[in-house]
Structures are given as C-alpha cells and as structure tokens.
Motif scaffolding. Structure first.
Motif, PDB file in Angstrom:
ATOM      1  N   LYS A 174       1.671   2.951-128.424  1.00 44.43           N
ATOM      2  CA  LYS A 174       0.894   1.824-127.915  1.00 44.43           C
ATOM      3  C   LYS A 174      -0.579   2.033-128.250  1.00 44.43           C
ATOM      4  O   LYS A 174      -1.128   3.110-128.011  1.00 44.43           O
ATOM      5  N   ILE A 175      -1.198   1.004-128.811  1.00 45.45           N
ATOM      6  CA  ILE A 175      -2.631   1.030-129.148  1.00 45.45           C
ATOM      7  C   ILE A 175      -3.303  -0.139-128.430  1.00 45.45           C
ATOM      8  O   ILE A 175      -2.836  -1.279-128.498  1.00 45.45           O
ATOM      9  N   GLU A 176      -4.400   0.164-127.734  1.00 45.20           N
ATOM     10  CA  GLU A 176      -5.129  -0.872-127.002  1.00 45.20           C
ATOM     11  C   GLU A 176      -6.619  -0.727-127.275  1.00 45.20           C
ATOM     12  O   GLU A 176      -7.183   0.366-127.139  1.00 45.20           O
ATOM     13  N   ASN A 177      -7.262  -1.836-127.681  1.00 49.44           N
ATOM     14  CA  ASN A 177      -8.704  -1.866-127.927  1.00 49.44           C
ATOM     15  C   ASN A 177      -9.357  -2.852-126.966  1.00 49.44           C
ATOM     16  O   ASN A 177      -8.872  -3.973-126.791  1.00 49.44           O
ATOM     17  N   ASN A 178     -10.460  -2.424-126.364  1.00 44.10           N
ATOM     18  CA  ASN A 178     -11.191  -3.260-125.412  1.00 44.10           C
ATOM     19  C   ASN A 178     -12.604  -3.484-125.915  1.00 44.10           C
ATOM     20  O   ASN A 178     -13.307  -2.528-126.242  1.00 44.10           O
ATOM     21  N   HIS A 179     -13.016  -4.758-125.937  1.00 42.08           N
ATOM     22  CA  HIS A 179     -14.342  -5.115-126.453  1.00 42.08           C
ATOM     23  C   HIS A 179     -15.061  -5.987-125.422  1.00 42.08           C
ATOM     24  O   HIS A 179     -14.564  -7.054-125.046  1.00 42.08           O
ATOM     25  N   SER A 180     -16.205  -5.544-124.967  1.00 36.07           N
ATOM     26  CA  SER A 180     -17.019  -6.326-124.043  1.00 36.07           C
ATOM     27  C   SER A 180     -18.032  -7.120-124.867  1.00 36.07           C
ATOM     28  O   SER A 180     -19.005  -6.566-125.379  1.00 36.07           O
ATOM     29  N   ILE A 181     -17.796  -8.413-125.004  1.00 36.30           N
ATOM     30  CA  ILE A 181     -18.646  -9.259-125.853  1.00 36.30           C
ATOM     31  C   ILE A 181     -19.939  -9.604-125.120  1.00 36.30           C
ATOM     32  O   ILE A 181     -21.035  -9.427-125.651  1.00 36.30           O
ATOM     33  N   THR A 182     -19.810 -10.096-123.901  1.00 37.03           N
ATOM     34  CA  THR A 182     -20.963 -10.378-123.042  1.00 37.03           C
ATOM     35  C   THR A 182     -20.633  -9.874-121.644  1.00 37.03           C
ATOM     36  O   THR A 182     -19.555  -9.322-121.409  1.00 37.03           O
ATOM     37  N   SER A 183     -21.553 -10.097-120.726  1.00 38.62           N
ATOM     38  CA  SER A 183     -21.300  -9.675-119.347  1.00 38.62           C
ATOM     39  C   SER A 183     -20.166 -10.476-118.711  1.00 38.62           C
ATOM     40  O   SER A 183     -19.575 -10.042-117.723  1.00 38.62           O
ATOM     41  N   LYS A 184     -19.850 -11.639-119.293  1.00 42.65           N
ATOM     42  CA  LYS A 184     -18.818 -12.498-118.730  1.00 42.65           C
ATOM     43  C   LYS A 184     -17.536 -12.530-119.544  1.00 42.65           C
ATOM     44  O   LYS A 184     -16.476 -12.870-119.020  1.00 42.65           O
ATOM     45  N   PHE A 185     -17.623 -12.194-120.805  1.00 40.22           N
ATOM     46  CA  PHE A 185     -16.455 -12.355-121.683  1.00 40.22           C
ATOM     47  C   PHE A 185     -16.090 -11.035-122.341  1.00 40.22           C
ATOM     48  O   PHE A 185     -16.948 -10.296-122.825  1.00 40.22           O
ATOM     49  N   SER A 186     -14.780 -10.746-122.344  1.00 40.19           N
ATOM     50  CA  SER A 186     -14.263  -9.555-123.017  1.00 40.19           C
ATOM     51  C   SER A 186     -13.027  -9.938-123.820  1.00 40.19           C
ATOM     52  O   SER A 186     -12.324 -10.909-123.496  1.00 40.19           O
ATOM     53  N   PHE A 187     -12.778  -9.161-124.853  1.00 42.86           N
ATOM     54  CA  PHE A 187     -11.663  -9.431-125.757  1.00 42.86           C
ATOM     55  C   PHE A 187     -10.875  -8.137-125.949  1.00 42.86           C
ATOM     56  O   PHE A 187     -11.449  -7.082-126.230  1.00 42.86           O
ATOM     57  N   ASN A 188      -9.555  -8.226-125.761  1.00 43.13           N
ATOM     58  CA  ASN A 188      -8.694  -7.061-125.914  1.00 43.13           C
ATOM     59  C   ASN A 188      -7.604  -7.355-126.930  1.00 43.13           C
ATOM     60  O   ASN A 188      -7.104  -8.483-127.009  1.00 43.13           O
ATOM     61  N   ASN A 189      -7.255  -6.365-127.711  1.00 38.98           N
ATOM     62  CA  ASN A 189      -6.166  -6.522-128.666  1.00 38.98           C
ATOM     63  C   ASN A 189      -5.420  -5.197-128.816  1.00 38.98           C
ATOM     64  O   ASN A 189      -5.938  -4.134-128.458  1.00 38.98           O
ATOM     65  N   GLY A 190      -4.193  -5.261-129.324  1.00 39.32           N
ATOM     66  CA  GLY A 190      -3.431  -4.037-129.455  1.00 39.32           C
ATOM     67  C   GLY A 190      -2.123  -4.231-130.182  1.00 39.32           C
ATOM     68  O   GLY A 190      -1.771  -5.327-130.637  1.00 39.32           O
ATOM     69  N   TYR A 191      -1.404  -3.122-130.285  1.00 40.32           N
ATOM     70  CA  TYR A 191      -0.112  -3.096-130.981  1.00 40.32           C
ATOM     71  C   TYR A 191       0.813  -2.160-130.212  1.00 40.32           C
ATOM     72  O   TYR A 191       0.378  -1.143-129.664  1.00 40.32           O
ATOM     73  N   GLN A 192       2.105  -2.519-130.154  1.00 34.56           N
ATOM     74  CA  GLN A 192       3.076  -1.660-129.488  1.00 34.56           C
ATOM     75  C   GLN A 192       4.362  -1.608-130.296  1.00 34.56           C
ATOM     76  O   GLN A 192       4.846  -2.612-130.807  1.00 34.56           O
ATOM     77  N   PHE A 193       4.897  -0.379-130.423  1.00 31.36           N
ATOM     78  CA  PHE A 193       6.176  -0.171-131.111  1.00 31.36           C
ATOM     79  C   PHE A 193       7.131   0.533-130.156  1.00 31.36           C
ATOM     80  O   PHE A 193       6.750   1.487-129.474  1.00 31.36           O
ATOM     81  N   ASN A 194       8.369   0.038-130.086  1.00 26.05           N
ATOM     82  CA  ASN A 194       9.395   0.652-129.250  1.00 26.05           C
ATOM     83  C   ASN A 194      10.689   0.825-130.036  1.00 26.05           C
ATOM     84  O   ASN A 194      11.113  -0.077-130.770  1.00 26.05           O
ATOM     85  N   GLU A 195      11.309   1.969-129.845  1.00 22.90           N
ATOM     86  CA  GLU A 195      12.660   2.201-130.363  1.00 22.90           C
ATOM     87  C   GLU A 195      13.526   2.624-129.179  1.00 22.90           C
ATOM     88  O   GLU A 195      13.297   3.668-128.564  1.00 22.90           O
ATOM     89  N   ILE A 196      14.510   1.798-128.852  1.00 20.02           N
ATOM     90  CA  ILE A 196      15.399   2.066-127.721  1.00 20.02           C
ATOM     91  C   ILE A 196      16.815   2.270-128.243  1.00 20.02           C
ATOM     92  O   ILE A 196      17.341   1.437-128.982  1.00 20.02           O
ATOM     93  N   GLY A 197      17.418   3.386-127.865  1.00 22.29           N
ATOM     94  CA  GLY A 197      18.807   3.665-128.213  1.00 22.29           C
ATOM     95  C   GLY A 197      19.639   3.846-126.966  1.00 22.29           C
ATOM     96  O   GLY A 197      19.226   4.547-126.036  1.00 22.29           O
ATOM     97  N   SER A 198      20.811   3.210-126.906  1.00 26.89           N
ATOM     98  CA  SER A 198      21.697   3.339-125.750  1.00 26.89           C
ATOM     99  C   SER A 198      23.063   3.832-126.208  1.00 26.89           C
ATOM    100  O   SER A 198      23.532   3.484-127.291  1.00 26.89           O
ATOM    101  N   THR A 199      23.683   4.645-125.372  1.00 32.56           N
ATOM    102  CA  THR A 199      25.025   5.157-125.635  1.00 32.56           C
ATOM    103  C   THR A 199      25.874   4.998-124.390  1.00 32.56           C
ATOM    104  O   THR A 199      25.440   5.364-123.291  1.00 32.56           O
ATOM    105  N   ASN A 200      27.089   4.452-124.574  1.00 33.30           N
ATOM    106  CA  ASN A 200      28.036   4.318-123.471  1.00 33.30           C
ATOM    107  C   ASN A 200      29.352   4.965-123.872  1.00 33.30           C
ATOM    108  O   ASN A 200      29.933   4.642-124.921  1.00 33.30           O
TER     109      ASN A 200
END
Length: 844
Positions: A487-513
């Motif tokens: 998981k990657i998360e970037n936080n950017h404070s543009i002004t005192s009132k506005f902020s912008f966040n962006n990111g990427y997430q990768f998941n690999e899930i394996g199940s066995t029954n």
C-alpha cells in the motif's frame, strides 16, 4: 566662636561614626532575634525547628514594613517557607523539602473546572484535581509537570520559571484525536468521539465505563453505537446495518484480520489494555479502504508518543495479560502485549457460563413430545494473543514501524450422547489462528507533503479433526487464507483548507479448503488465488469558518483474474448549520471478493462452521454495495441528539453465507438484501453523570430470484433495537448500569416430515422466516475503582454482571430430524445466563 563650631563638627562626626559602627553591627544578626522582634511588634507566633534557623544571620527588615512584606523579605533572604496557618500562627519550614506547585485546571472549550485531571511530575509525584479543578504537588527536583485528562490533550509545563506563590491557571484543549474536527466529544462515554468525517473514534486508554464492561474492549464498545449489534451475542457475528460479520473490514495496524474473537466470539481477539485508537465507519469510508461491503473498523496503536517505560499486568476470571513499553535507543522503542486464558489452570464461574453459551448443543428436544435429549461434553479450551510493535525514528523526516500480531484458539472436546439406549461418542479437536505483520515507512518530505509505504501479510487457519469412535471414522477439515499486499499513500496539503491524497494498493489473496474422510475414502482440496490492484484519489476541503467539510474520493479496482474494473466513489459531507446543529451526508460504493460461507451446519463441530472463500465471478459473484445516509446532530448545553436515516443495498450475496437452517440451507442461490433504517440517540451530561437512550429501526429484506417466494425478511433483521445506559464517573470511581431490548430475529417453522424419499426424509417448512423469536431483554452492570500507592503504583479493580436479572433469552432456533425416532427435534440456543466477572490490574 570658631572653637564652638569646631567642637560641634567633631561631635556630629563622632556621633555619625558611632551610628555607622552601630549600623555595621546590625547588618547580620541572628534570625531567631529578628523573629522574636516581629512577634512582639505584630503579635504573631512563629513555629520552627531550632536547628533549621540557628545558623542563619541576615540583615533585619525595616521596622516600618507590614507583616506580609517582612515575610516576603525573609523568604527571599533565608530560602525558607513561611506558611501562614491563621492570623496569629506562622509555620517556618525548609522550602527545599515542601515547596509546592499549585494550580487550577479548566476546559478551554467552556472554561469549566476539571475534576480528576491527572497531575504528574515526570518520574516523581502524582496527584489529581478536586471539584474546583485545584491541585497542589511537591516541586521536588522536577523540570516539568504533565497535565492529562480524559477527552483532552495532554499538556506539559516547565517548572523552572514557576513561582511558588503564584498558582497556575491551565486550560486544556479537547482531544481532537488527530482526525480533523470533532463533532461530538463525549459520545456515549468519555473516550468516544464522532468526527465530521462521520466516523466514530474510540480511545480505549481514555474510555470511561459502559454497562457490562470492566475493560475497554474494542468490539464490545462498538456494539453500543446505534445501528451496530449482534443478534447472537457473538463478537464473531457483528452486524452493521443488516450486514453479516464477514462484510465488515477489520484492520489492526494495517493488517486485515480474519479472526476477531476468542472463545468463538464471546471475547474480543484484540487486547483491550493495549493503548490504541479505533476508527469505526458505518458509511462513507475513505477511498483508501477496500474489500468490504459493510463497515470499517480500523485499530491502530500510536507509534509516536513515548515518554517513559511502562508496565502493567492484569487478570480477570477468563484470562491474564501483561503489557510493556520501553526504549531500545534514543529514538526507538518496543511495545509488547500478551494475553492468555487461565482455563487450563482453573475453571471459574465466568468460564462455565461462557462455555455453556458457546458450546451448548443447545436445548434439543423432540418437537412433538418436547422430550429433552442430553449431551455430555468433556472439553479442554485455551487461547492466547500476542502483539509486538517496533518503532524507530530515523532523522527528522523518516519513521519505520514494524507490527506483529498472533491470535490462537484451541479446543478439544469429547462428546457423548445416549439416544435410544445407544451411546455415541466423538473426540474432536479444533484450532483457529490468525497471524499478521506490517512494515510501514513514513516520510515527511516537507511541511506540506508526506508519504507512507507499507508491506503487509495476514494468514488465517482453521483446522478441525473429528474422530467418531464407534464408526472408526476420521474427518479432517481445513480452511486457510494468505493475504499479502502493498500500500502506498501520498498526502499533499495544497492550502490551509484543501488537501489532496492519492495512492496505490496491491493485494494477493489465496484460499484453500480441504475436506478429507478415511471411511468411506473422500478427499477434496480447492485452492484459489485473486490479485487486485487499486488506484485511489481523494480531495478534502475543510473550512472551519464556514463550517463546511467535504471529502470526495474515488477507488478504481482492477481484478486480474476476471479482467474487471470496478469504480467506487465515496462521499463525506458535513455542514454546520449553526454552532450547535450540523448536517451530515455520507455515501459510498464498495465491493468484496473474499467472504464466508457455510457448506454444512455440522462443519467444524458446528462451533465455527464458516469458511472463507473467494469469488469466481459466476456462481460465486463479487459482492457489491451502495449506501447513502443523511443525518442531523445537535450538541449544546451538554445535550447530544443525533438522527440518521440510511439506505443500503448489497448484491451478489450467496444463501450459503447467510446461515439458513431451513429449506434454503443447501440451496446455494445468489441474491441481494436491501435495508431502510433510522438511528436516534438522545444523551445528556449532568456533571459526573451521563445518560443516553438510543433507538434503531431497520427494514431488512432478501431478494432471491428463482425461488417461490423471492422476498422475505433477512436472517439478521432486528426491526427495533432500544438501548439505555446511565454512567457515573467521579474521581477514581466509575459505575454503569444499562439495558438493551430488541425484537426477536426471524425463524422458519416446520409443517411436518416429507417421506417421499423414504431413505432420506426431509422437513417441510412454512415460507422462509415466517415467524420471529421472542423479544430480547437484558440488564448489565459494571463498576471500577482505581487507587494509587505511595510509590506511584496504580491499581484498578473491576466488577461486571451481564444479564443481572438472569433472563432466559432465546437467540436462535432451528429444526432437524432424529433418524432413530423419525421425529422433528426443536433445537434452541439461549443467551448468556447471569455472568459475573472480576478484574484486577496493576500499572507501574
């Protein structure tokens, strides 16, 4: 004439010289003499220890000074403390030994004095404020003092420049929990807040008291929030606005948890004595949260605050635990917490009550004759959980954090029953465990930009082995999950009132029954893997002047195996109509690829019969949800009133994941459920007393196309839920009494037995969920008391009673055929009986 003048000059010179000589002699005289002189002049008496003043000589104060001015003068010259007991008596003592710091503590929000605020000299004395907010504490060799209080930010004050005669006035700010603005700070109890993001934030370390709780249990606490309940008293079956437990996302320091309860749901799997912050979102969750169609419960222990080594240990009638936090270098520390059941040493009355609830084969009776069938169990059960945090700051901008968690439950049961004079017995063994790790790196590029990168893993395993002695049959079942991600998360404070966040997430899930039987030989193993990618963007606007908060997010999921894109918009909006009234609008689209189903009700001994599986995008579709809510909140003069109306729809559910035990038990059909509901809370705080009343209504219905009756009530529908509580918190004593009432959950009643297949008769049922169980009612009580010894060791004693009036509440009912008697058995399960619990904790 000259002679006279000369003699006068000589006379005055002589007198002046004598005067100078006399004055020189008076520059330093015994302090005792000075005190005796003051006593005669001002008619007062000094009390002192002779040895403390006998060696002191100073210049006496001017006789014309007032008594108070003379005392001030003497304090400056002697470094002694003059304490005016009354108008006549003044006590003199060594200032070094008894010099005090005094002050008053107020709330900066309303300027009211704060009772029971903690005043701590680091590595030294400790005290609390009285009802006027006043305190006194020995100065000792302190360099600073710390002031802390539940619901407020801690504050430190340097001691060096403090004057003993000037009492401090300290104004504490409300603890905004580092989650933007707080809309309601004391929600149900101290330590619980609701933010403008629409999330509920719980700080267990600062939590007051709630009915039935003597420890700040995370999951038990969230059950107090309107719209969150458990129909069968299990923390492994928490329903949020009609959803199933597996549709909730539980995170512990960024690790997804697939097991949330010990004792198969009666105890939270998360150590309640681990300092942490819990964020709960019923709707409108951040776009950084995925893989759930219901609520989000994010538990995070604080890696930033470390002041001194800490150690505590506690025990109750179910488990014992320890907690320790210590430095390993200047900028790094280790935090360790461990908890283990005491059931292998002693079986307490509390354990017996829990066991009867969790492992009741229930009351099994012949549906026609009501004749009971007795089962006997000989069981061995234990559990433990361990957490570890390593936090290391690297320079001014970087921070490395490693979190580890291990949860383990083990059950061995020998079960016997005599049916038609035939003894049947089984030896059963069950293991359930969830291990996880998260490595997080934080980087503050500058004051306006920061990044987080985390690598995480979570493994879940459920193993069972059943040995039927008479048949020489061994049945093995396994359900395992491995969830790895980035998981990657970037936080950017543009002004005192506005902020912008962006990111990427990768998941690999394996199940066995795995299912395996030796006689007759059977072997089945199903393994599936899904990989998903997600791009996240989020924009926040927060204007405190116009009282507008807006968060708009978008999550774009891509599932590799299905080559499928899913767009998930999120919305959080809050507008302050006035200083006391605010409007909240929340909305979200979410999806889920991993969920629980029940193949057979007897799987895993019927104790933990659910198994995790993955979507195949056809017979097992991706679950999708959409939800919207609008609410009002009024907060003024210690009144808190909230109203929320919501709509929620979840598609792609499978009947095998809904716990049917009627004609749909083996159907495995897909459908959806739709919920309309309202939630109301009215709360009043009067000094140390808080009382609240909540009501939740929901109309929750299934829609399964392709069956005769497509629409009917959801298995987890509780039409009406009412809760009341009153808590009293003064000083070191906390008391809570509360009750909850809700309408019974739906059930399906039988008509008779169908013998069309003589070898395999089946039960004929009425329409699904044609009836409701009896209403549920329970009263709970709890109290805690804290005190401190002379060496600053703190002690805490707690008592709780669940189901004070020992009311028998039926929580589930189903039916089955007894093949020996060819009759229908009525199987009922009941809630906890009256269950007391005691706890004791020591904090160093």
């Amino acid at each position: 004439m000259f002679f006279i003048k000369r003699n006068c000059v000589l006379f005055f010179c002589f007198v002046f010289a004598l005067n100078l000589k006399a004055q020189d002699g008076s520059k330093a005289i015994a302090l005792k003499t000075i005190l005796q002189s003051i006593e005669k002049q001002h008619h007062v008496y000094f009390n002192y220890i002779e040895n403390e003043i006998v060696v002191i000589k100073i210049e006496p104060p001017k006789r014309s000074l007032s008594l108070n001015d003379k005392i001030v003068y003497l304090e400056k010259k002697t470094n002694l403390l003059f304490d005016k007991v009354d108008s006549q008596f003044i006590t003199i003592s060594s200032k070094k030994e008894v010099e005090l710091i005094c002050g008053y503590v107020f709330s900066k929000n309303d300027n009211l004095p704060q009772e029971s605020a903690n005043i701590q000299i680091l590595n030294g004395s400790h005290t609390t404020t009285d009802k006027k907010g006043y305190f006194e504490i020995k100065k000792e060799n302190a360099t600073e003092i710390e002031i802390s209080h539940v619901g407020f930010r801690s504050q430190k004050i340097a001691v060096a420049n403090l004057k003993n005669k000037n009492c401090l006035k300290i104004f504490l700010e409300l603890d905004v929990l580092e989650l933007d603005n707080v809309m309601a700070n004391h929600y149900l109890a101290s330590g619980i807040s609701k933010t403008t993001e629409g999330t509920f934030v719980v700080k267990p370390k600062k939590l007051g008291i709630l009915p039935g709780l003597i420890e700040p249990d995370v999951l038990q606490t969230m059950l107090q929030i309107p719209g969150i309940y458990t129909a069968d008293e299990s923390l492994s079956s928490i329903n949020v606005r009609g959803g199933t437990h597996d549709q909730n996302l539980f995170l512990w320091n960024g690790i997804k948890m697939y097991q949330t309860g010990h004792f198969f749901g009666l105890i939270s799997a998360f150590n309640p004595n681990l300092p942490s912050t819990v964020s709960i979102s019923k709707n409108g969750s951040s776009a950084f949260y995925g893989e759930s169609v219901s609520s989000v419960v994010d538990i995070s222990s604080d890696p930033n605050k470390f002041e001194k080594p800490q150690f505590s240990a506690g025990i109750n009638m179910i488990n014992a635990d320890i907690y320790s936090k210590f430095n390993i270098n200047k900028n790094g520390f280790l935090e360790i917490a461990a908890r283990k059941s005491i059931t292998d040493l002693i079986k307490t009355p509390t354990y017996t009550k829990y066991y009867n609830k969790a492992f009741q084969n229930t009351t099994v009776s012949d549906f026609a004759t009501k004749q009971n069938i007795d089962y006997q169990n000989d069981e061995k059960f234990n559990f433990y959980d361990i957490t570890l945090k390593y936090s290391q700051k690297i320079g001014e901008k970087d921070h490395l954090i490693l979190d580890l968690i291990a949860i383990n439950d083990q059950l061995d049961v020998n079960q016997k029953a005599t049916i038609n004079e035939i003894v049947q017995s089984e030896n059963n063994r069950l293991y359930q465990k969830n291990h996880g790790a998260n490595l997080l790196w934080k980087r503050n590029w500058n004051t306006n930009n920061s990044s987080k990168i985390s690598v995480f893993s979570s493994s879940y395993e459920l193993d069972a082995e059943k040995n039927k002695i008479q048949d020489n049959q061994i049945v093995k079942q396994e359900n395992t999950l491995l969830d790895n991600g980035l998981k990657i998360e970037n936080n950017h404070s543009i002004t005192s009132k506005f902020s912008f966040n962006n990111g990427y997430q990768f998941n690999e899930i394996g199940s066995t029954n795995l299912d395996q039987v030796n006689t007759p030989a059977f072997y089945r193993k199903i393994k599936e893997v899904l990989r998903t990618h997600a791009l996240i963007v989020e924009g926040k606007y927060n204007d405190t002047l116009s009282k507008i908060y807006l968060n708009v997010g978008m999550r774009l999921n891509y599932i590799e195996k299905f080559k499928k894109y899913l767009f998930e918009p999120r919305l959080q909006f809050n507008y302050g109509i006035s200083s006391s009234l605010s409007l909240e609008i929340l909305g979200e689209f979410k999806s889920q690829n991993c969920f629980q189903v029940i193949d057979l009700q007897g799987d895993y001994f019927g104790v933990e019969k659910r198994r995790w599986i993955l979507s195949n995008n056809s017979t097992v579709p991706i679950q999708k949800s959409k939800q919207a809510s609008i609410g009002l909140s009024y907060n003024k003069n210690n009144w808190l009133i909230t109203l929320d109306n919501f709509y929620k729809k979840v598609t792609g559910i499978n009947s095998s994941g809904q716990g049917f035990q009627n004609q749909l038990e083996f159907a495995k059909i897909n459908g959806d459920y739709e919920v309309f509901g309202s939630e109301i809370l009215v709360q009043k705080k009067i000094n140390h007393f808080i009382t609240w009343l909540s009501y939740a209504y929901n109309d929750n219905n299934y829609n399964f196309p392709g069956i005769e009756q497509t629409e009917f009530s959801n298995n987890f529908e509780l039409n009406n839920v009412v809760s009341w509580a009153g808590t009293y918190d003064i000083g070191n004593l906390k008391i809570a009494l509360g009750s909850k009432w809700y309408s019974g959950r739906p059930e399906t009643t039988p008509i008779g037995i169908d013998y069309s297949d003589s070898l395999n008769p089946t039960i004929e049922y009425n329409t699904p969920n044609n009836k409701n169980l009896e209403n549920f009612f329970q009263v709970n009580f709890s109290t805690t008391y804290r005190w401190e010894s002379s060496n600053n060791t703190q002690y805490k004693l707690g008592l709780s009673i669940i189901n004070v009036f020992n009311k028998q509440n039926e929580i589930s009912e189903y039916y089955r055929i007894n093949t020996h008697t060819n009759s229908i058995e009525d199987v009922k399960a009941y809630s906890l009986e009256r269950t007391p619990n005691l706890s004791f904790r020591v904090i160093f």
